[in-house]
Scaffold this motif. Structure first.
Motif, mmCIF file in Angstrom:
data_model
loop_
_atom_site.group_PDB
_atom_site.id
_atom_site.type_symbol
_atom_site.label_atom_id
_atom_site.label_comp_id
_atom_site.label_asym_id
_atom_site.label_seq_id
_atom_site.Cartn_x
_atom_site.Cartn_y
_atom_site.Cartn_z
ATOM 1 N N LYS A 1 -26.657 22.208 -23.131
ATOM 2 C CA LYS A 1 -27.566 23.403 -22.241
ATOM 3 C C LYS A 1 -28.446 23.181 -21.510
ATOM 4 N N ASP B 1 -14.854 28.857 -20.427
ATOM 5 C CA ASP B 1 -16.572 29.104 -20.424
ATOM 6 C C ASP B 1 -16.160 30.642 -21.373
ATOM 7 N N LEU C 1 -22.904 28.596 -19.513
ATOM 8 C CA LEU C 1 -21.987 27.724 -19.100
ATOM 9 C C LEU C 1 -21.796 28.151 -17.497
ATOM 10 N N LYS C 2 -21.517 28.594 -16.804
ATOM 11 C CA LYS C 2 -20.791 28.815 -15.960
ATOM 12 C C LYS C 2 -22.188 29.044 -14.760
ATOM 13 N N GLU D 1 -20.392 24.259 -14.954
ATOM 14 C CA GLU D 1 -19.846 23.407 -16.241
ATOM 15 C C GLU D 1 -18.772 24.755 -17.233
ATOM 16 N N TYR D 2 -17.460 23.427 -17.593
ATOM 17 C CA TYR D 2 -16.477 24.255 -18.551
ATOM 18 C C TYR D 2 -17.007 23.567 -19.828
ATOM 19 N N GLU D 3 -16.810 25.038 -20.553
ATOM 20 C CA GLU D 3 -16.685 25.126 -22.412
ATOM 21 C C GLU D 3 -16.019 24.332 -22.925
#
Length: 291
Positions: free
Chosen positions: A115, A155, A161-162, A166-168
């Protein structure tokens, strides 16, 4: 050798033959171009870059320096298990490839570190940053390119992460020219450790690589049950591959041999990975144009 805060100063001052670039991906094009124009050989970690216009300029610069070795860091090609699978496939021992399933899931213990990195730098996203390794392997194994892709991401395991786009977890389905199908899964939520595995289904046999991320092939039997300790990091899993790819680069510099990982390989896998990201954002099926 001295330490430098400015890579240009290091290249200008030090009497060196080659540079190894392991910076965040967005810096790869400018660093590569500067080093090549300074008459240095270049080893650049995957991937070529994030912006395709910058990558196109980078590729032109590489081609303008044919006497300088440029090598792209797809180290899984140097891992013994993936190399063994390549030989089995090339020898025709599993027949024609029908389907490939490839996982790359980081340990959830590394989430805070990721992150911080993704907040400070553009990682490219789950497909470009992680799944691209398996895209390269699949092309290497099959000598084939995808023509269609469908992808999704979520996510659920890390909703925070949104906030940084980002996608997890990301999943992509690729259809290749031959009709072969591949599934890619990238994630950052493995509770047990680093999970990197691949299954290659052929018309006459299957290969499974690293089905379980066993650490030192050890199994522990106690009153708590049977436990197989898992590898906890990407670098631990591929430590020898990282060393071997740099040895290959040094040998290529000494002998003047071009890298087996071509610039075309680097451009195509980047385009494929970017198409996966685009599709995950849009949720539609698209054709892939690589040329």
């Amino acid at each position: 050798m001295e330490s430098y805060k400015n890579y240009k100063e290091m290249i200008d001052v030090e009497d060196i033959d080659a540079v190894v670039i392991v910076s965040p991906t967005g810096f790869h094009p400018e660093m590569t171009e500067y080093a090549l124009n300074a008459n240095k050989h270049v080893f650049c970690e995957k991937l070529l870059g994030l912006n395709m216009d910058e990558v196109d300029t980078m590729v032109r610069q590489i081609k303008m320096h044919p006497k300088k070795i440029f090598q792209l860091g797809f180290m899984r090609r140097f891992d013994s298990s993936y190399k063994h699978a390549k030989k089995i496939i090339d020898d025709g021992k599993i027949g024609k490839i029908i389907y490939i399933r490839a996982y790359g899931i980081d340990p959830i213990s590394g989430m805070e570190s990721f992150k911080k990195f993704a907040t400070d730098n553009d990682s490219g996203g789950i497909f470009v940053d992680m799944c691209i390794h398996n895209i390269d392997l699949i092309r290497w194994y099959t000598h084939d390119d995808p023509v269609q892709v469908w992808a999704l991401g979520n996510d659920i395991a890390a909703p925070e992460l949104k906030n940084i786009g980002e996608y997890e977890t990301g999943v992509a389905m690729l259809k290749f020219k031959s009709g072969m199908i591949a599934t890619l899964l990238g994630g950052r939520h493995a509770a047990h450790g680093n999970q990197v595995e691949m299954e290659i289904m052929g018309s006459n046999g299957w290969i499974r690589i690293a089905q379980e991320p066993n650490k030192g092939f050890l199994t522990l039997f106690t009153n708590e049950g049977v436990v197989k300790p898992s590898m906890q990091s990407f670098s631990e899993r591929f430590s020898e591959a990282f060393i071997d790819e740099l040895r290959d680069f040094v040998n290529n510099v000494k002998t003047g041999k071009s890298s087996d990982i071509s610039i075309d390989d680097g451009v195509k896998v980047l385009k494929i990975a970017k198409a996966c990201k685009e599709l995950a954002d849009q949720g539609i099926l698209v054709d892939i144009k690589l040329s």
